[in-house]
Design a protein around this motif. Sequence first.
Motif, PDB file in Angstrom:
ATOM      1  N   ALA A  55       0.872  -1.272  -0.099  1.00 46.61           N
ATOM      2  CA  ALA A  55      -0.119  -0.001  -0.305  1.00 46.61           C
ATOM      3  C   ALA A  55       0.853   1.066  -0.226  1.00 46.61           C
ATOM      4  O   ALA A  55       0.616   2.262  -0.707  1.00 46.61           O
ATOM      5  N   VAL A  56       1.811   1.391   0.786  1.00 45.91           N
ATOM      6  CA  VAL A  56       2.618   2.507   0.669  1.00 45.91           C
ATOM      7  C   VAL A  56       3.311   2.863  -0.583  1.00 45.91           C
ATOM      8  O   VAL A  56       3.503   3.867  -1.084  1.00 45.91           O
ATOM      9  N   ILE A  57       3.995   1.536  -1.157  1.00 51.56           N
ATOM     10  CA  ILE A  57       4.600   1.825  -2.644  1.00 51.56           C
ATOM     11  C   ILE A  57       3.567   2.186  -3.360  1.00 51.56           C
ATOM     12  O   ILE A  57       3.942   3.093  -4.313  1.00 51.56           O
ATOM     13  N   THR A  58       2.375   1.858  -3.603  1.00 51.27           N
ATOM     14  CA  THR A  58       1.189   2.040  -4.421  1.00 51.27           C
ATOM     15  C   THR A  58       0.840   3.611  -4.202  1.00 51.27           C
ATOM     16  O   THR A  58       0.708   4.243  -5.254  1.00 51.27           O
ATOM     17  N   TRP A  59       0.944   3.771  -2.935  1.00 56.41           N
ATOM     18  CA  TRP A  59       0.468   5.372  -2.619  1.00 56.41           C
ATOM     19  C   TRP A  59       1.610   5.988  -3.282  1.00 56.41           C
ATOM     20  O   TRP A  59       1.294   7.399  -3.855  1.00 56.41           O
ATOM     21  N   TYR A  60       2.908   5.742  -2.769  1.00 55.46           N
ATOM     22  CA  TYR A  60       3.898   6.996  -3.557  1.00 55.46           C
ATOM     23  C   TYR A  60       4.009   7.071  -4.802  1.00 55.46           C
ATOM     24  O   TYR A  60       4.123   7.834  -5.302  1.00 55.46           O
ATOM     25  N   VAL A  61       3.793   5.778  -5.367  1.00 56.42           N
ATOM     26  CA  VAL A  61       3.927   5.861  -7.008  1.00 56.42           C
ATOM     27  C   VAL A  61       2.634   6.572  -7.473  1.00 56.42           C
ATOM     28  O   VAL A  61       2.799   7.575  -8.441  1.00 56.42           O
ATOM     29  N   VAL A  62       1.291   6.437  -7.238  1.00 58.39           N
ATOM     30  CA  VAL A  62       0.118   6.955  -7.582  1.00 58.39           C
ATOM     31  C   VAL A  62       0.158   8.372  -7.130  1.00 58.39           C
ATOM     32  O   VAL A  62      -0.099   9.464  -7.972  1.00 58.39           O
ATOM     33  N   GLU A  63       0.727   8.897  -5.816  1.00 59.63           N
ATOM     34  CA  GLU A  63       0.534  10.232  -5.443  1.00 59.63           C
ATOM     35  C   GLU A  63       1.567  11.222  -5.496  1.00 59.63           C
ATOM     36  O   GLU A  63       1.515  12.364  -5.614  1.00 59.63           O
ATOM     37  N   ARG A  64       2.848  10.771  -5.777  1.00 55.71           N
ATOM     38  CA  ARG A  64       4.209  11.483  -5.467  1.00 55.71           C
ATOM     39  C   ARG A  64       4.988  11.379  -6.692  1.00 55.71           C
ATOM     40  O   ARG A  64       6.334  11.827  -6.534  1.00 55.71           O
ATOM     41  N   THR A  65       4.681  10.661  -7.799  1.00 54.38           N
ATOM     42  CA  THR A  65       5.434  10.651  -9.059  1.00 54.38           C
ATOM     43  C   THR A  65       4.795  11.192 -10.137  1.00 54.38           C
ATOM     44  O   THR A  65       3.509  10.944 -10.320  1.00 54.38           O
ATOM     45  N   PRO A  66       5.452  11.419 -11.336  1.00 54.06           N
ATOM     46  CA  PRO A  66       4.869  11.525 -12.457  1.00 54.06           C
ATOM     47  C   PRO A  66       4.031  10.608 -13.274  1.00 54.06           C
ATOM     48  O   PRO A  66       2.852  10.677 -13.756  1.00 54.06           O
ATOM     49  N   ALA A  67       4.631   9.388 -13.000  1.00 60.51           N
ATOM     50  CA  ALA A  67       3.701   8.279 -13.480  1.00 60.51           C
ATOM     51  C   ALA A  67       2.235   8.466 -12.643  1.00 60.51           C
ATOM     52  O   ALA A  67       1.295   7.888 -13.469  1.00 60.51           O
ATOM     53  N   GLY A  68       2.344   8.455 -11.556  1.00 61.88           N
ATOM     54  CA  GLY A  68       0.851   8.677 -10.958  1.00 61.88           C
ATOM     55  C   GLY A  68       0.134   9.938 -11.466  1.00 61.88           C
ATOM     56  O   GLY A  68      -1.394   9.451 -11.701  1.00 61.88           O
ATOM     57  N   ARG A  69       0.447  10.791 -11.775  1.00 59.96           N
ATOM     58  CA  ARG A  69      -0.270  11.963 -12.473  1.00 59.96           C
ATOM     59  C   ARG A  69      -0.635  11.459 -13.793  1.00 59.96           C
ATOM     60  O   ARG A  69      -1.997  11.855 -14.239  1.00 59.96           O
ATOM     61  N   HIS A  70       0.251  10.974 -14.442  1.00 59.73           N
ATOM     62  CA  HIS A  70      -0.152  10.290 -15.964  1.00 59.73           C
ATOM     63  C   HIS A  70      -1.369   9.465 -15.745  1.00 59.73           C
ATOM     64  O   HIS A  70      -2.104   9.305 -16.590  1.00 59.73           O
ATOM     65  N   LEU A  71      -1.387   8.626 -14.626  1.00 61.32           N
ATOM     66  CA  LEU A  71      -2.393   7.591 -14.452  1.00 61.32           C
ATOM     67  C   LEU A  71      -3.466   8.233 -14.406  1.00 61.32           C
ATOM     68  O   LEU A  71      -4.582   7.973 -15.023  1.00 61.32           O
ATOM     69  N   TYR A  72      -3.782   9.277 -13.446  1.00 58.22           N
ATOM     70  CA  TYR A  72      -5.055  10.187 -13.150  1.00 58.22           C
ATOM     71  C   TYR A  72      -5.589  10.668 -14.356  1.00 58.22           C
ATOM     72  O   TYR A  72      -6.544  10.859 -14.816  1.00 58.22           O
ATOM     73  N   ALA A  73      -4.364  11.220 -15.293  1.00 54.53           N
ATOM     74  CA  ALA A  73      -4.736  12.147 -16.291  1.00 54.53           C
ATOM     75  C   ALA A  73      -5.536  11.092 -17.355  1.00 54.53           C
ATOM     76  O   ALA A  73      -6.495  11.489 -18.363  1.00 54.53           O
ATOM     77  N   THR A  74      -4.982  10.007 -17.626  1.00 56.42           N
ATOM     78  CA  THR A  74      -5.411   8.985 -18.459  1.00 56.42           C
ATOM     79  C   THR A  74      -6.882   8.628 -18.271  1.00 56.42           C
ATOM     80  O   THR A  74      -7.619   8.388 -19.056  1.00 56.42           O
ATOM     81  N   GLY A  75      -7.149   8.294 -16.774  1.00 59.30           N
ATOM     82  CA  GLY A  75      -8.360   7.784 -16.467  1.00 59.30           C
ATOM     83  C   GLY A  75      -9.483   8.951 -16.582  1.00 59.30           C
ATOM     84  O   GLY A  75     -10.536   8.696 -16.921  1.00 59.30           O
ATOM     85  N   ALA A  76      -8.939  10.400 -16.243  1.00 62.31           N
ATOM     86  CA  ALA A  76     -10.014  11.332 -16.412  1.00 62.31           C
ATOM     87  C   ALA A  76     -10.310  11.555 -17.979  1.00 62.31           C
ATOM     88  O   ALA A  76     -11.388  11.779 -18.180  1.00 62.31           O
ATOM     89  N   ASN A  77      -9.294  11.843 -18.901  1.00 61.82           N
ATOM     90  CA  ASN A  77      -9.623  12.003 -20.420  1.00 61.82           C
ATOM     91  C   ASN A  77      -8.425  11.512 -21.161  1.00 61.82           C
ATOM     92  O   ASN A  77      -7.343  12.067 -21.321  1.00 61.82           O
ATOM     93  N   PRO A  78      -8.751  10.235 -21.687  1.00 59.73           N
ATOM     94  CA  PRO A  78      -7.445   9.762 -22.363  1.00 59.73           C
ATOM     95  C   PRO A  78      -7.150  10.331 -23.567  1.00 59.73           C
ATOM     96  O   PRO A  78      -5.891  10.500 -23.881  1.00 59.73           O
ATOM     97  N   ALA A  79      -8.203  10.868 -24.228  1.00 58.40           N
ATOM     98  CA  ALA A  79      -7.870  11.920 -25.538  1.00 58.40           C
ATOM     99  C   ALA A  79      -6.920  12.987 -25.082  1.00 58.40           C
ATOM    100  O   ALA A  79      -5.676  13.285 -25.984  1.00 58.40           O
ATOM    101  N   ALA A  80      -7.120  13.754 -24.277  1.00 58.52           N
ATOM    102  CA  ALA A  80      -6.751  15.116 -23.573  1.00 58.52           C
ATOM    103  C   ALA A  80      -5.234  14.655 -23.251  1.00 58.52           C
ATOM    104  O   ALA A  80      -4.140  15.417 -23.429  1.00 58.52           O
ATOM    105  N   ALA A  81      -5.042  13.572 -22.481  1.00 55.09           N
ATOM    106  CA  ALA A  81      -3.907  13.020 -21.774  1.00 55.09           C
ATOM    107  C   ALA A  81      -2.793  12.554 -23.013  1.00 55.09           C
ATOM    108  O   ALA A  81      -1.504  13.052 -23.005  1.00 55.09           O
ATOM    109  N   LEU A  82      -3.313  12.058 -24.096  1.00 54.98           N
ATOM    110  CA  LEU A  82      -2.461  11.703 -25.337  1.00 54.98           C
ATOM    111  C   LEU A  82      -2.207  12.948 -25.951  1.00 54.98           C
ATOM    112  O   LEU A  82      -0.913  13.365 -26.423  1.00 54.98           O
ATOM    113  N   LEU A  83      -2.976  13.932 -26.132  1.00 57.61           N
ATOM    114  CA  LEU A  83      -2.417  15.305 -26.788  1.00 57.61           C
ATOM    115  C   LEU A  83      -1.557  16.076 -25.950  1.00 57.61           C
ATOM    116  O   LEU A  83      -0.806  16.921 -26.495  1.00 57.61           O
ATOM    117  N   ALA A  84      -1.678  15.793 -24.716  1.00 52.44           N
ATOM    118  CA  ALA A  84      -0.570  16.346 -23.803  1.00 52.44           C
ATOM    119  C   ALA A  84       0.755  15.835 -23.557  1.00 52.44           C
ATOM    120  O   ALA A  84       1.707  16.003 -23.117  1.00 52.44           O
TER     121      ALA A  84
END
Length: 705
Positions: A535-564
Motif C-alpha cells: 500500500a505504501v509503495i502504491t501510494w507513493y507511485v500514484v500520489e508522488r511521482t509523474p507516473a501517478g499523475r499520468h495515471l489520473y490524467a489517462t483515467g480522466a480524459n485519455p484523448a486529452a492526456a494523449l494530446l498532452a
Amino acid sequence: MSALYLFAVLFAAFAIWVPSTFLTASTWRSLISDQAITCLVALGAVPALAAGVFELAIGSEVGLGAVLVAWLLADRHLPVPLAIALTIAAAVLVGVINWALIARARVPSFIATLGMSSVLTAVILWLSGGAQILNLPAGFERIANHQIFGLQLPVYVMLAIAILVWYVLERTPAGRGVYAAGADPDAAALAGVRVSRVILCAAVACAVIGGVAGLLESSQLSTGDPTIGPGYLLPGIAAVFLGSTQFRGGRMNVWGTVVAAYVIATGVKGLQLAGAPTWIPDLFNGAALLVAVGIAAHQKSPVSRTAAVRRLLRSATRSVRSARRARRAEQLARVRGGAGDLNVAGGGKVVPSKAWTPPTVAVRVLRRLSIRNIGALYLLAFIVVVFSLWVPATFLTSGTWRSLVSDQAITCLAAVALVPVIAAGVVDLAVGAEVGLGGILVAWLLADWHLTVPMAIGVTLLCAVAVGLINWALIVRVRIPPFIATLGMSSVLVAVIAWVSGGTQILALPAGFQKIGNHQILGLQLPVYILVVIAVITWYVVERTPAGRHLYATGANPAAALLAGIRTSRVILLATIACAVIAAGAGVLESAQLGTGDPTVGPGYLLPTIAAVFLGSTQFKNGRMNVWGTVVGAYVIATGVKGLQLAGAPTWSPVLFDGVILIAVVALAQYQRRPSAWAARIRKLVKRDRAGQTSERSQPGFKAG
C-alpha cells in the motif's frame, strides 16, 4: 455473415471428428430445444445493450425467475398462472430498480447491475435456503417439456419473443429511440428522445425476458435450482456481441443474436460430444465473447486519414483560430487573476472581478472532517457502535479484531491492486479470477512440480505479468471495452484454474510456504505487513511521482492526456500488469494461509474489492481513486460483514451487504461529482436574489431599514 461461416466450419469439424453422435437427429433436436433458454436470455440483453445499458445482472435475473416461481408453487401452493404472473411482476420491479440506479442515481450501468446481481443472489439464497426446491406441480412441468413437431415449447416461446423484440426495435419509433440513446444519449436527448424512458423500457424488458427464461428453466428441470443463473451471463453477452457483427454491421440486432447463440451452442455441444473436459465451456464462452467483441470493435474502425486531415483543415480557419485565442486569453486571465468571476473590459480584455482568497484554517479543518471527505470513518464508527450494543460479548474482544485485521488483509490487498487500474479508466472484472489463478498456480507448482517456494512464487508472478499483458492487448490493441475484455478474460482464467486443479483442492503444500500466510508478528499475521508495504509503495507511485499523475490524467480524459504527450497505452499497460501481479500475490498469500490451493476462492473477491475501491474514492480525495481510502473502505465493509456473522445473520447476508454497499458508495461518489439539478437551481435563485438586492441598494435615494 461471419457467424454462418463459423457455423459451417464447426459443423464440418465435428461431423468429421464425432460423426456417430454429432450428425444424429436427436442431437440437433436436443441442441435446439436445450439452447432455446440461453437464446432467450441473449434476446433479453439485446434491447438493454442497444440502449447503452451493460446488463451484468441478467444471469441473476434468470436465477430469480427460476427460484421464485418454484418457491411460490412448492412452498406457497399458488396456482400456476398466479405464480407465473407474480414472477413476471417481480421481474418488472427488478427492471425498475435497475433503471432508478442508472438513470436517477447515475450509477454506471455495469456497476449498478453488478451490485444488483449480488443483491439478487442474496434473495435467491434466502428463498431457496441454498437448496433445490422440489415437488413442483405436474402441470407446471409440462409447460417446458411439451413438444410440438419434435421441439419443446421454449423454442416457440423464444421465436415469439424474438419476433416481438425485432418488430419493436426495427419497425417502430421506440426502436429508433433505443438505438439513438445507445449511440449518443446527449444527442438523442437534444433530438427529443426521452432517454430516461428508453432506459426504463429496456431495463424492464431485459428483466422480464430473463425472468421468463428462468421460469421455463425450472419447468424444464422440474426443480428450482439456485445455482443456474450465473452460467447464463457469458453465453448471453457473447451471443449479443457476436450477433452485432451479423446483418447490421456492428449494431445489436435480434436475428444476428439468435444465429450467434446457436453457433456458440454448436461449438460447446460438439466439444462435449468429443469428450472434452468440463472446463471447456468456460474457455469457449470466454474466448467467444472476446472474439465477438473484438470483431465488432474492428468493424467500427477509427477515423480515416482523409477524415482526420479534413478535420484538421476545418479547425485551421480564421474564425476557429480567433475563438481559440480568446479561450486561451480567458484561461490565462483566470490563472493570473484568481478563480473569481471574470468581466470583459473595453477592447475585449478579460479581467478578474474578484480575487481568490485562501480559506481559513477553521474552514480547512471543517472540510477535512466533513462527511463528504471522511464519511467512511463515520460509517465505521456507526457500525462499531451498533455491533458493540448488539453482540458485545464477541464483537469487542481483542481476538475478534486481530482475526478481522489479519483475515481481511488479503481482500484489502486485492482492492489495492484495483486502485491504479481503475484510476487509469480500466475496470478490471477479472481481479477475482486473477486472485484464484495466483492461489491455484503456486499450489500446483509446489505440490505437483515440487519447485522451491521462491521459484514457485516467481513463476506465478510471471504468469500474472502475462495476464496483465493480455488484458492490455485486448483493451488497447483490439479496442475491446475494458469491462467486457476483463469479463471474458475472467471466464478464460476460470477454465485455466479448473484445468490446473482438476476441479479439486490441491493439498500437501510445504510447511515453509504455509508459514508465509500464518506467521505472526505482534499478534498480526504476516499478510498484514505485506499489505502495508504494498500500500505504501502504491501510494507513493500514484500520489508522488509523474507516473501517478499520468495515471489520473489517462483515467480522466485519455484523448486529452494523449494530446498532452502522455503515452496512454504505456500507462494502461503498467496499470494492468500491476493489478494482475498484486492480485496474484494476494492469491499466493491466500493459499499459504489456507494450506491448500482452492479453485473456488477467486470469484468471491470481486464484489468486496470493487466496493472497497469505490467507497475509498469518496474518502480523502473527493471522488478520486486513492490507496488509503481503499484500505479504509475495505475494512469498513469487512467490519460490517464480521458483525453480521457474529450476530448469527443468515449465510446470504454478506452477499447482500456487498451488493448494497457497492451500489450505495458508487451512487454517493456520483452525487459528490455532479450535484443535483435542484441544488443548482436553488443556488442560481439565491445568487439572482443577492444580485437584485445589490443593484437595488446601489440605486440613488435608497434608504436602508
